[in-house]
Design a protein around this motif. Structure first.
Motif, PDB file in Angstrom:
ATOM      1  N   ALA A  68       0.824  -1.219   0.000  1.00  0.00           N
ATOM      2  CA  ALA A  68       0.000   0.000   0.000  1.00  0.00           C
ATOM      3  C   ALA A  68       0.857   1.269   0.000  1.00  0.00           C
ATOM      4  O   ALA A  68       0.334   2.366   0.208  1.00  0.00           O
ATOM      5  N   ASP A  69       2.159   1.108  -0.196  1.00  0.00           N
ATOM      6  CA  ASP A  69       3.074   2.251  -0.355  1.00  0.00           C
ATOM      7  C   ASP A  69       3.303   3.069   0.913  1.00  0.00           C
ATOM      8  O   ASP A  69       3.668   4.239   0.829  1.00  0.00           O
ATOM      9  N   TYR A  70       3.053   2.469   2.070  1.00  0.00           N
ATOM     10  CA  TYR A  70       3.452   3.187   3.295  1.00  0.00           C
ATOM     11  C   TYR A  70       3.841   2.217   4.404  1.00  0.00           C
ATOM     12  O   TYR A  70       3.471   1.041   4.395  1.00  0.00           O
ATOM     13  N   VAL A  71       4.648   2.759   5.304  1.00  0.00           N
ATOM     14  CA  VAL A  71       5.097   1.985   6.476  1.00  0.00           C
ATOM     15  C   VAL A  71       4.417   2.552   7.709  1.00  0.00           C
ATOM     16  O   VAL A  71       4.237   3.762   7.825  1.00  0.00           O
ATOM     17  N   ASN A  72       4.016   1.638   8.605  1.00  0.00           N
ATOM     18  CA  ASN A  72       3.317   2.026   9.835  1.00  0.00           C
ATOM     19  C   ASN A  72       4.161   1.573  11.028  1.00  0.00           C
ATOM     20  O   ASN A  72       4.592   0.426  11.080  1.00  0.00           O
ATOM     21  N   TRP A  73       4.435   2.519  11.925  1.00  0.00           N
ATOM     22  CA  TRP A  73       5.070   2.172  13.212  1.00  0.00           C
ATOM     23  C   TRP A  73       3.984   2.299  14.273  1.00  0.00           C
ATOM     24  O   TRP A  73       3.250   3.304  14.265  1.00  0.00           O
ATOM     25  N   ASN A  74       3.869   1.336  15.161  1.00  0.00           N
ATOM     26  CA  ASN A  74       2.831   1.464  16.193  1.00  0.00           C
ATOM     27  C   ASN A  74       3.296   0.893  17.515  1.00  0.00           C
ATOM     28  O   ASN A  74       4.200   0.057  17.561  1.00  0.00           O
ATOM     29  N   GLY A  75       2.664   1.369  18.569  1.00  0.00           N
ATOM     30  CA  GLY A  75       3.021   0.890  19.906  1.00  0.00           C
ATOM     31  C   GLY A  75       2.132   1.547  20.956  1.00  0.00           C
ATOM     32  O   GLY A  75       1.113   2.169  20.626  1.00  0.00           O
ATOM     33  N   VAL A 128       0.231  10.998  12.130  1.00  0.00           N
ATOM     34  CA  VAL A 128       0.578  10.531  13.471  1.00  0.00           C
ATOM     35  C   VAL A 128      -0.730  10.494  14.239  1.00  0.00           C
ATOM     36  O   VAL A 128      -1.440  11.493  14.305  1.00  0.00           O
ATOM     37  N   SER A 129      -1.051   9.341  14.782  1.00  0.00           N
ATOM     38  CA  SER A 129      -2.352   9.167  15.423  1.00  0.00           C
ATOM     39  C   SER A 129      -2.176   8.640  16.828  1.00  0.00           C
ATOM     40  O   SER A 129      -1.286   7.816  17.082  1.00  0.00           O
ATOM     41  N   ILE A 130      -3.067   9.094  17.693  1.00  0.00           N
ATOM     42  CA  ILE A 130      -2.977   8.714  19.111  1.00  0.00           C
ATOM     43  C   ILE A 130      -4.396   8.465  19.600  1.00  0.00           C
ATOM     44  O   ILE A 130      -5.273   9.310  19.411  1.00  0.00           O
ATOM     45  N   MET A 131      -4.622   7.307  20.223  1.00  0.00           N
ATOM     46  CA  MET A 131      -5.949   7.083  20.821  1.00  0.00           C
ATOM     47  C   MET A 131      -5.824   6.357  22.155  1.00  0.00           C
ATOM     48  O   MET A 131      -4.900   5.571  22.353  1.00  0.00           O
ATOM     49  N   PRO A 132      -6.756   6.658  23.085  1.00  0.00           N
ATOM     50  CA  PRO A 132      -6.639   6.078  24.423  1.00  0.00           C
ATOM     51  C   PRO A 132      -7.183   4.652  24.486  1.00  0.00           C
ATOM     52  O   PRO A 132      -8.263   4.373  23.963  1.00  0.00           O
ATOM     53  N   ILE A 133      -6.414   3.743  25.093  1.00  0.00           N
ATOM     54  CA  ILE A 133      -6.944   2.409  25.417  1.00  0.00           C
ATOM     55  C   ILE A 133      -7.029   2.323  26.947  1.00  0.00           C
ATOM     56  O   ILE A 133      -6.701   3.293  27.632  1.00  0.00           O
ATOM     57  N   ARG A 183      -3.215   4.097  28.928  1.00  0.00           N
ATOM     58  CA  ARG A 183      -2.233   4.022  27.834  1.00  0.00           C
ATOM     59  C   ARG A 183      -2.789   4.643  26.549  1.00  0.00           C
ATOM     60  O   ARG A 183      -3.982   4.579  26.289  1.00  0.00           O
ATOM     61  N   PHE A 184      -1.880   5.235  25.774  1.00  0.00           N
ATOM     62  CA  PHE A 184      -2.197   5.673  24.417  1.00  0.00           C
ATOM     63  C   PHE A 184      -1.707   4.609  23.434  1.00  0.00           C
ATOM     64  O   PHE A 184      -0.582   4.104  23.584  1.00  0.00           O
ATOM     65  N   TYR A 185      -2.535   4.312  22.446  1.00  0.00           N
ATOM     66  CA  TYR A 185      -2.077   3.590  21.253  1.00  0.00           C
ATOM     67  C   TYR A 185      -1.619   4.673  20.291  1.00  0.00           C
ATOM     68  O   TYR A 185      -2.322   5.674  20.105  1.00  0.00           O
ATOM     69  N   PHE A 186      -0.442   4.521  19.727  1.00  0.00           N
ATOM     70  CA  PHE A 186       0.022   5.517  18.750  1.00  0.00           C
ATOM     71  C   PHE A 186       0.404   4.817  17.463  1.00  0.00           C
ATOM     72  O   PHE A 186       0.752   3.641  17.469  1.00  0.00           O
ATOM     73  N   PHE A 187       0.281   5.534  16.366  1.00  0.00           N
ATOM     74  CA  PHE A 187       0.940   5.050  15.144  1.00  0.00           C
ATOM     75  C   PHE A 187       1.411   6.207  14.289  1.00  0.00           C
ATOM     76  O   PHE A 187       0.865   7.316  14.337  1.00  0.00           O
ATOM     77  N   PHE A 188       2.474   5.925  13.560  1.00  0.00           N
ATOM     78  CA  PHE A 188       3.066   6.869  12.600  1.00  0.00           C
ATOM     79  C   PHE A 188       2.970   6.206  11.232  1.00  0.00           C
ATOM     80  O   PHE A 188       3.349   5.035  11.097  1.00  0.00           O
ATOM     81  N   ASP A 189       2.479   6.917  10.235  1.00  0.00           N
ATOM     82  CA  ASP A 189       2.461   6.409   8.853  1.00  0.00           C
ATOM     83  C   ASP A 189       3.361   7.275   7.993  1.00  0.00           C
ATOM     84  O   ASP A 189       3.225   8.508   8.007  1.00  0.00           O
ATOM     85  N   VAL A 190       4.222   6.629   7.224  1.00  0.00           N
ATOM     86  CA  VAL A 190       5.093   7.379   6.301  1.00  0.00           C
ATOM     87  C   VAL A 190       5.106   6.673   4.944  1.00  0.00           C
ATOM     88  O   VAL A 190       5.415   5.475   4.882  1.00  0.00           O
TER      89      VAL A 190
END
Ligand code: FAD
Length: 392
Positions: A174-181, A205-210, A214-221
């Motif tokens: 899909a032409d992008y890399v996702n980092w999450n944690g 860059v996305s952040i949501m509460p679980i 804790r925050f779930y975060f992800f970065f898409d590039v």
């Protein structure tokens, strides 16, 4: 009447729950000895939460679901708010809240709900045979199992899919890399009750509460496929990709633990119409592999399971559990699911392209729209996706 379930992910575990509701015995076979989920968390949207409730696992959602009450987009560079609104109208319209959850906790609790000791771990299916009256699974450890039918929920790299389709599918990058944690909630990064997304240059860059603070975060590039992956450079890589971005993004990068941050090259698979071959059905990512751009991969696996259960209920009603009933139930499942899952995969692909700057003019137009968004259009889109599910 016994089903062989292949895979103990969200798909396999929910399918087992749905079949159990119909009085069908299930043997579950999972390839790995210990499940290590790909990805830190998931947003289970209201359609998925309704499925979990229907399958008797609603308490898991209650416990794990983070308090995501609002949604906001920010300009990635300046940090200014483009739009910010409450998700309450969505919850009111669809009758259930969305639940961002830790993926490991969700999977673990689904397994515990079923009974961990009743799942056969370390059983990787490599070959399947089927006749008019049953199925035989062959595992890489030399063992085998017999059942009346099979639900193959063995994920995006499914070993059973080729048997069902008669050809090998290709995964499409899909032409992008996702980092999450996951990181501890820090309101200097984003509000603790909001899904916050920073956008710019086709990145996000996305952040949501679980649950549990804790925050779930992800970065898409957007990046080419096959770049070297190295945990030791995660912080440096993200710092480079997001140089000049707003303060909260820099704070988030500083807060992440590279050891527990996942890096995933995002793929999907061109949707196909065949989900069933006789007494073998594909379910979850094995049947429809999507980019995560509308957060519906896991939700649609849950929907598959609910529909599967409903089809067995329809076909066994007044006739008992017969071989012909199994075939009819699986055929009905295919009929009821193939358009919905194709639609979700293609919708996610479209969203993916706009979000990630495939055509930067279109992406810029989306950024401009966000600056005028009151929440109404986004909620309408989410609502349409949610009410397209089986428990609308
Ligand atoms: P899997 O979770 O892959 O489970 C398959 C299981 O089968 C695994 O346990 C595997 O070990 C086992 N297996 C594999 N091969 C074999 C074999 N040969 N024999 C036996 N067992 C086997 N979805 C959402 O709904 N919301 C989100 O927010 C969301 N975010 C996502 C973010 C990212 C970065 C990614 C990558 C995906 C996201 N998804 C999301 C999609 C979601 O993760 C998947 O759709 C979901 O996990 C599919 O579940 P599954 O059980 O079908 O497959």
């Amino acid at each position: 009447m016994k089903a062989l379930i292949i895979g103990a992910g969200i798909g396999g575990m929910s399918a087992a729950a749905a079949l159990k509701q119909q009085g069908i015995e299930c043997d579950i076979f999972e390839a790995v000895k210990e499940i290590k989920p790909v990805g830190a968390a998931l947003s289970i949207w209201s359609n998925g939460v309704k499925c979990m409730n229907h399958l008797g696992m609603g308490s898991i959602m209650d416990e794990l679901g983070g308090p995501m009450h609002n949604m906001a987009y920010h300009d990635g560079f300046t940090g200014t708010v483009m739009t910010q609104f409450s998700l309450a109208p969505l919850v009111d319209a669809v009758g259930e809240r969305p639940c961002p959850v830790s993926r490991a906790d969700l999977q673990s609790q689904m397994i515990d709900w079923w009974g961990r000791d009743k799942i056969q771990f370390g059983k990787r299916i490599e070959k399947v045979e089927q006749s008019e009256t049953g199925v035989m699974a062959y595992f890489t450890d030399g063992t085998s199992a017999i059942g009346d039918f099979m639900i193959a929920a063995d994920g995006t790299h499914s070993a059973v899919r080729t048997h069902v389709l008669g050809y090998q599918t290709e995964r499409r990058y899909a032409d992008y890399v996702n980092w999450n944690g996951l990181v501890e909630i820090d309101e200097n990064i984003a509000p603790a009750d909001q899904w916050t997304t920073f956008v710019g240059d086709g990145k996000r860059v996305s952040i949501m509460p679980i649950a549990d603070g804790r925050f779930y975060f992800f970065f898409d590039v957007p990046l080419p496929k096959g770049l070297e992956q190295d945990r030791s450079t995660v912080i440096a890589d993200l710092t480079g990709y997001f140089a000049g971005w707003a303060e909260p993004v820099q704070k988030l990068i500083a807060a992440i633990n590279p050891e527990t941050t996942n890096r995933i090259e995002i793929h999907d698979i061109e949707p196909f119409d065949t989900l069933v071959k006789g007494n073998i059905a594909l379910l979850g990512d094995a049947a429809h592999s999507t980019t995560p751009d509308i957060g519906q991969g896991g939700c649609s696996a849950l929907e598959d399971s609910v529909v599967l259960g409903q089809c067995f209920a329809d076909q066994f009603k007044g006739k008992g559990k017969t071989v012909s009933g199994v075939l009819a139930a699986l055929k009905q499942y295919e009929e009821e699911r193939r358009f919905r899952v194709k639609d979700l995969v293609l919708k996610a692909r479209k969203r993916c392209d706009v979000t990630h700057g495939k055509d930067m003019q279109e992406t810029q137009a989306w950024y401009d729209e966000l600056r005028h968004e009151t929440g109404e259009n986004i909620i309408a889109g989410l609502r349409t996706t949610i009410i397209g599910g089986p428990l609308a």
